[in-house]
Design an enzyme around this catalytic site. Structure first.
Site, PDB file in Angstrom:
ATOM      1  N   GLY A 149       0.840  -1.189   0.000  1.00  0.00           N
ATOM      2  CA  GLY A 149       0.000   0.000   0.000  1.00  0.00           C
ATOM      3  C   GLY A 149       0.877   1.242   0.000  1.00  0.00           C
ATOM      4  O   GLY A 149       1.806   1.391  -0.796  1.00  0.00           O
ATOM      5  N   ASP A 150       0.589   2.184   0.888  1.00  0.00           N
ATOM      6  CA  ASP A 150       1.368   3.416   1.002  1.00  0.00           C
ATOM      7  C   ASP A 150       2.251   3.399   2.239  1.00  0.00           C
ATOM      8  O   ASP A 150       2.582   4.455   2.782  1.00  0.00           O
ATOM      9  CB  ASP A 150       0.434   4.635   1.019  1.00  0.00           C
ATOM     10  CG  ASP A 150      -0.566   4.587   2.173  1.00  0.00           C
ATOM     11  OD1 ASP A 150      -0.748   3.497   2.764  1.00  0.00           O
ATOM     12  OD2 ASP A 150      -1.148   5.638   2.498  1.00  0.00           O
ATOM     13  N   GLU A 151       2.640   2.232   2.701  1.00  0.00           N
ATOM     14  CA  GLU A 151       3.442   2.103   3.915  1.00  0.00           C
ATOM     15  C   GLU A 151       4.875   1.733   3.569  1.00  0.00           C
ATOM     16  O   GLU A 151       5.126   0.802   2.808  1.00  0.00           O
ATOM     17  CB  GLU A 151       2.843   1.042   4.834  1.00  0.00           C
ATOM     18  CG  GLU A 151       1.478   1.443   5.387  1.00  0.00           C
ATOM     19  CD  GLU A 151       0.892   0.351   6.274  1.00  0.00           C
ATOM     20  OE1 GLU A 151       1.362  -0.792   6.175  1.00  0.00           O
ATOM     21  OE2 GLU A 151      -0.023   0.657   7.056  1.00  0.00           O
TER      22      GLU A 151
END
Length: 572
Positions: free
Chosen positions: A488-490
């Site tokens: 994801g955006d991690e």
């Protein structure tokens, strides 16, 4: 007509040389063919193991989402005594469900189910085609009689329940109705240890394996079977989920060699199937046992890849033609030269024959008269060309194997290390830190308002933003640090050299400030911000999971408080 000695000797030498060339050519061809088959088996096993690891990564990512949702304050609040804020909390939780499903196209459904009211669904978001639907009011159903609810309620906090793979027949399942699915669930437990309900994620099995198969060569055939051998994934869709229609289509019936695997006597197999259903089109296949990662033994199964043997043998056809040409040239040259100088011809032919007989991939052909400008030299160069062709084929196979291994350890979008490689490096760094009694730090980074970029400019903008952030993080960290993308955006950063909290604060602020550099997508100026949580060894834990969880929790506190900032995990 009398045959002279030269003619006789030439004829005999020509026949002998032709026979030797044929035998050595046949031997070389057989060796090359066997090596190609063995290399294909190794490649298939490597690919099967890579796919197995990626399946486990999907399970780990879903488990992480489950555990995060089960600990979310809104989940606990909605399952406890009624309050005026429950409608708002339900909206917040539904929004969080939608964000997670938008980031994970393989999720059919996410639900919060109460332990009371016969297992009533409290919050539910379904996938319906390209849409995400929130189910409310009278459409919420009672699920207490399903095993994934009743069994999960008996499990301790932090556990993950995994169902066996089934066809989803639950009423109102939208996109998941009638589709192969695996259900993962985790209990929601309050501070007093009371189980209030469960979080359930329905995973799209067919879609997940379609995405995995897209990364494999086109000729590879993907198989998946449950613990009893029933096919769940098969190149022929009519042979899958036979038990759902009252029939059994079993792995061990199609591939008798897998009976020991199904009986749990071995963990993996490599074999050639050339009988029964595969008598006309034999295949080379590998199967491994996919052990259950939950307390439910029905979740175990078997994963396999197969490749038509004809595809492998086609690679040896050109080599066989070259060997045939060499054998023919050898006979003709031997006959012509034997008429003139039988001894002069015999010596180099024997040398070449002995050299070819010793030929293998690891031992090149040596002693060939490559500099001669006659037929013997031409023949020697033909043998060298054959060796180069074989070496090139095996080099390509090795490159494919290395590429598969790289894909298993790196994020395909950003090129950064993935979760698996990061955990390995963090474990190694922890071992060094424990041995030398030094300190290390883990930074857990999440992009703020990432969904807004996807919603406003599309997923291409989101992918470009992830790549831009990855590049900024690499540019503003040291070469000794590890920057990885968890999903994801991690992102996460490992600093395994001796660092102080003051230095960490400067590094964190530098990374946040680096995002202020202007970034444009299709002419639009986009603003990117980061929220960051920092954990330290040994203050916040002595294991990789403990440090990641501490940094993750610290990051969520930053997001809740202000965003675009960083914070340290409190000492445990």
């Amino acid at each position: 007509m009398k045959w002279g000695l030269a003619t006789r000797l030439g004829s005999v030498l020509a026949l002998v040389s032709l026979l030797m060339a044929g035998m050595t050519g046949l031997y070389a061809f057989q060796v090359a063919r066997d090596l190609l088959v063995q290399a294909t088996k190794d490649e298939l096993m490597t690919a099967t193991q890579v796919v197995g690891r990626r399946i486990r990564d999907v399970h780990l990512d879903a488990s992480r989402d489950l555990h995060m949702l089960s600990r979310h304050p809104a989940s606990l609040a909605l399952l406890q005594n009624p309050s005026p804020q429950q409608a708002t909390q339900a909206d917040q939780l539904a929004t969080l469900f939608e964000l997670i499903m938008a980031a994970n196209p393989g999720y059919f459904q996410i639900r919060l189910i109460s332990a009371s009211d016969s297992g009533l669904e409290r919050v539910r978001v379904d996938r319906d085609g390209q849409q995400l639907l929130r189910i409310e009011g009278d459409d919420l159903q009672e699920k207490g009689h399903y095993p994934y609810v009743s069994d999960t309620l008996q499990m301790p906090a932090g556990s993950t329940y995994q169902s066996r793979t089934v066809i989803n027949h639950e009423r109102g399942a939208h996109a998941g109705l009638g589709q192969p699915t695996v259900l993962l669930a985790s209990p929601v437990v309050n501070a007093r240890g009371q189980t209030l309900g469960v979080i359930v994620i329905n995973i799209d099995l067919k879609g997940a394996f379609s995405r995995l198969a897209a990364d494999l060569p086109a000729e590879f055939q993907l198989y998946l079977a449950n613990r009893d051998g029933d096919f769940l994934i098969h190149p022929d869709n009519t042979r899958t989920f036979g038990f759902d229609t009252g029939r059994r289509v079993l792995l061990q019936d199609e591939f008798p060699a897998t009976r020991d695997l199904v009986a749990r006597r071995v963990d993996q197999l490599v074999f050639e199937a050339d009988s029964g259903e595969h008598a006309t089109e034999p295949v080379i296949a590998t199967f491994t046992a996919n052990r259950a990662r939950s307390d439910n033994p029905d979740a175990a199964g078997f994963l396999g890849l197969a490749q038509p043997r004809s595809n492998v043998l086609q690679r040896s056809h050109a080599l066989g033609l070259t060997i045939l040409q060499i054998a023919s040239v050898l006979g003709l040259v031997g006959f012509a030269l034997a008429l003139l100088l039988a001894r002069w011809v015999t010596r180099p032919l024997n040398t070449m024959s002995n050299a070819v007989a010793r030929f293998s991939i690891g031992h090149p052909i040596l002693g060939l008269p490559l500099t001669r400008q006659d037929e013997i030299g031409q023949l020697a160069r033909s043998f060298e060309q054959m060796q180069q062709q074989i070496h090139q084929q095996f080099t390509e196979l090795q490159a494919n194997r290395q590429e598969l291994e790289h894909l298993a350890r790196h994020d395909p979008l950003t090129g950064l290390p993935n979760r698996r490689l990061f955990i390995e490096r963090l474990d190694n760094a922890l071992a060094r830190a424990k041995r030398t009694q030094t300190q290390l730090a883990v930074m857990f980074i999440d992009m703020d308002h990432f969904k807004a970029i996807n919603d406003q400019w599309g997923h291409e903008a989101g992918d470009a933003a992830l790549q831009w952030v990855a590049q900024r993080l690499l540019e503003h960290t040291r070469e000794t640090d590890t920057v990885a993308r968890l999903g994801g955006d991690e992102f996460v950063v490992l600093l395994d050299n001796q660092v102080q909290a003051e230095q960490l604060a400067l590094v964190a602020q530098k990374l946040i400030d680096s995002m202020r550099e202007p970034w444009f997508f299709n002419g639009h100026l986009c603003q990117i911000q980061l929220s960051m949580g920092i954990s330290l060894y040994p203050q916040n834990g002595d294991t990789a999971d403990a440090l990641l969880n501490s940094a993750d929790n610290a990051m969520y506190r930053v997001k809740t408080a202000s965003r675009n900032n960083f914070g340290f995990a409190p000492e445990g």
